[in-house]
Design a protein around this motif. Structure first.
Motif, short mmCIF file in Angstrom:
data_model
loop_
_atom_site.label_atom_id
_atom_site.label_comp_id
_atom_site.label_asym_id
_atom_site.label_seq_id
_atom_site.Cartn_x
_atom_site.Cartn_y
_atom_site.Cartn_z
N GLY A 41 0.83 -1.48 -0.12
CA GLY A 41 0.06 -0.17 -0.31
C GLY A 41 0.69 1.11 -0.35
N ALA A 42 2.15 1.10 0.16
CA ALA A 42 2.83 2.18 -0.12
C ALA A 42 2.59 2.75 -1.92
CB ALA A 42 4.41 1.87 -0.23
N GLU A 141 -8.55 -5.59 3.95
CA GLU A 141 -9.45 -4.34 5.15
C GLU A 141 -9.17 -2.82 4.57
OE1 GLU A 141 -10.44 -2.83 7.82
OE2 GLU A 141 -11.00 -5.02 7.28
N ARG A 142 -8.16 -2.75 3.90
CA ARG A 142 -7.76 -1.60 3.24
C ARG A 142 -7.95 -1.19 2.02
NH1 ARG A 142 -2.66 -4.03 3.63
NH2 ARG A 142 -1.90 -3.81 1.22
N GLY A 182 -7.67 11.91 1.80
CA GLY A 182 -6.44 10.76 1.71
C GLY A 182 -6.39 10.42 0.13
N LEU A 183 -8.18 10.32 -0.57
CA LEU A 183 -7.69 9.43 -1.67
C LEU A 183 -7.01 10.47 -2.26
CD1 LEU A 183 -11.29 8.11 -0.59
CD2 LEU A 183 -8.62 7.10 -0.23
N HIS A 184 -6.37 9.48 -3.43
CA HIS A 184 -6.63 10.24 -4.91
C HIS A 184 -8.12 10.26 -5.69
CE1 HIS A 184 -1.54 8.86 -4.88
NE2 HIS A 184 -1.87 9.93 -3.82
N GLY A 221 -6.78 4.92 -3.01
CA GLY A 221 -6.17 4.90 -1.75
C GLY A 221 -5.22 3.88 -1.50
N TYR A 222 -4.07 3.63 -1.13
CA TYR A 222 -2.99 2.60 -1.03
C TYR A 222 -2.68 1.55 -1.83
CZ TYR A 222 -4.60 3.20 4.12
OH TYR A 222 -4.90 3.26 5.21
#
Length: 365
Positions: A41-42, A141-142, A182-184, A221-222
């Motif tokens: 997730g990076a 989960e992410r 925090g999402l693109h 995200g992630y």
């Protein structure tokens, strides 16, 4: 060991098995999708529209590396990377130093890559590509977090929308709501009242949205994509549009019913084609793609008549059947026993039950 480190270790072990079987000395992952997958997730993204980022992963039989330049190295170590990775940083003006480093640690041997660029690099095997599409429990989960945030952003924006807003304003509000979580905002499409029946991929314009609008998100995200489509209507929906929305929900149900382990994607495509025909819309399947599997790309595989790839537990799907002025789309994960989990469901958005599933209907304001 943390869940992230365990996830990375499992993936690295799989990759090393491939290196042993293929007698390759290393594997390089440059794409934003593959980097996120390999690092649990990076992100290596700086420019949102780029398919590759400011760092890459290199895995050998002995080590796991992230290769980047001196601009990015400290930030990646501090804020992005799990502990599994060593970092090699070349001077930003000396890309050749990185290639020299790769030759050294691989013994100038053959290298697998998602984006082969030199003669000693070859493409990734199908087994690894399939492994990327099948989510581990930590990935799911992410994914749930991304889906929840994306649909909350969608609901928030459409409840605040006004008919005097331009399509640009609605798309901008959507992007702002995603960034705030925090999402693109990898994709924000908007069609207002006039353009809605004309275009399936409606990039926003400066035109006022008017009586109704469609908003589409591909929110990342992630590294994982939550894909969803919603509508807002500033009045009661007309009988014509009610019928269109009902039809696409019924058509979508045919695809969702077939989302079982072992089902080939072309079988689902063919079922959608038949469903359109049953609703008297024979040409509709030619007018827009119908979706397919998703995950670290907005669409990992777009279903068509020749896609024989099969579904499996842990794969995510996003179908998007559409008719002029109507569309339905959410992101689902295929779980044990063939259960589908809607990752982008929001109980605060209006919905209706279709064949045992709650599906969104236009928000009437």
């Amino acid at each position: 060991m943390s869940d992230l480190n365990q996830e990375v270790s499992s993936k690295v072990e799989f990759i090393r098995q491939i290196l042993t079987e293929t007698e390759f000395q290393g594997l390089r992952l440059r794409g934003t999708d593959w980097f996120a997958w390999a690092t649990a997730g990076a992100s290596n993204t700086v420019l949102l529209t780029a398919e590759t980022g400011v760092a890459e992963v290199l895995i050998t039989a002995q080590d796991t590396w992230v290769l980047t330049d001196e601009i990015e190295a400290q930030r990646l170590q501090d804020e992005e990377l799990p502990a599994n990775f060593k970092v090699y940083a070349n001077p930003w003006a000396d890309a050749a130093a990185r290639e020299s480093f790769v030759r050294d640690v691989t013994g100038a041997g053959k290298v697998l890559s998602d984006r082969p660029t030199i003669d000693v690099e070859k493409g990734l095997p199908a087994s690894l590509q399939r492994r990327k599409r099948i989510m581990m429990s930590s990935e799911l989960e992410r994914y749930r977090q991304v889906g929840r945030k994306a649909t909350e952003a969608m609901t928030e924006v459409l409840k605040a929308a006004k008919p005097t807003w331009t399509e640009y304003q609605l798309a901008g509000a959507g992007a702002e709501a995603l960034w705030a979580r925090g999402l693109h905002p990898a994709l924000t499409l908007v069609a207002g009242e006039r353009r809605l029946p004309l275009y399936r991929h409606a990039t926003p314009t400066g035109e006022q949205i008017g009586r109704q609008a469609m908003l589409i998100f591909c929110a990342r995200g992630y590294g994982l994509y939550a894909n969803l489509t919603r509508f807002v209507c500033f009045d009661a929906l007309t009988d014509e549009y009610n019928k269109l929305h009902h039809q696409v929900r019924e058509i979508e149900a045919q695809a969702l019913n077939l989302c079982l382990p072992g089902t080939p994607l072309n079988s689902i495509y063919n079922a959608l084609a038949k469903a359109y025909q049953q609703h008297g819309c024979d040409r509709a399947i030619q007018e827009h793609h119908q979706g397919g599997t998703t995950g670290y790309l907005a669409r990992e595989i777009v279903a068509n008549p020749t896609t024989t790839d099969t579904l499996a537990e842990g794969i995510a799907v996003a179908w998007n059947p559409s008719l002029p002025g109507a569309k339905v789309e959410d992101t689902f994960a295929l779980l044990q026993d063939g259960k589908l989990e809607n990752l982008t469901f929001d109980a605060n958005f209006p919905n209706v039950e279709i064949q045992g599933r709650l599906r969104p209907v236009p928000l009437e304001i």
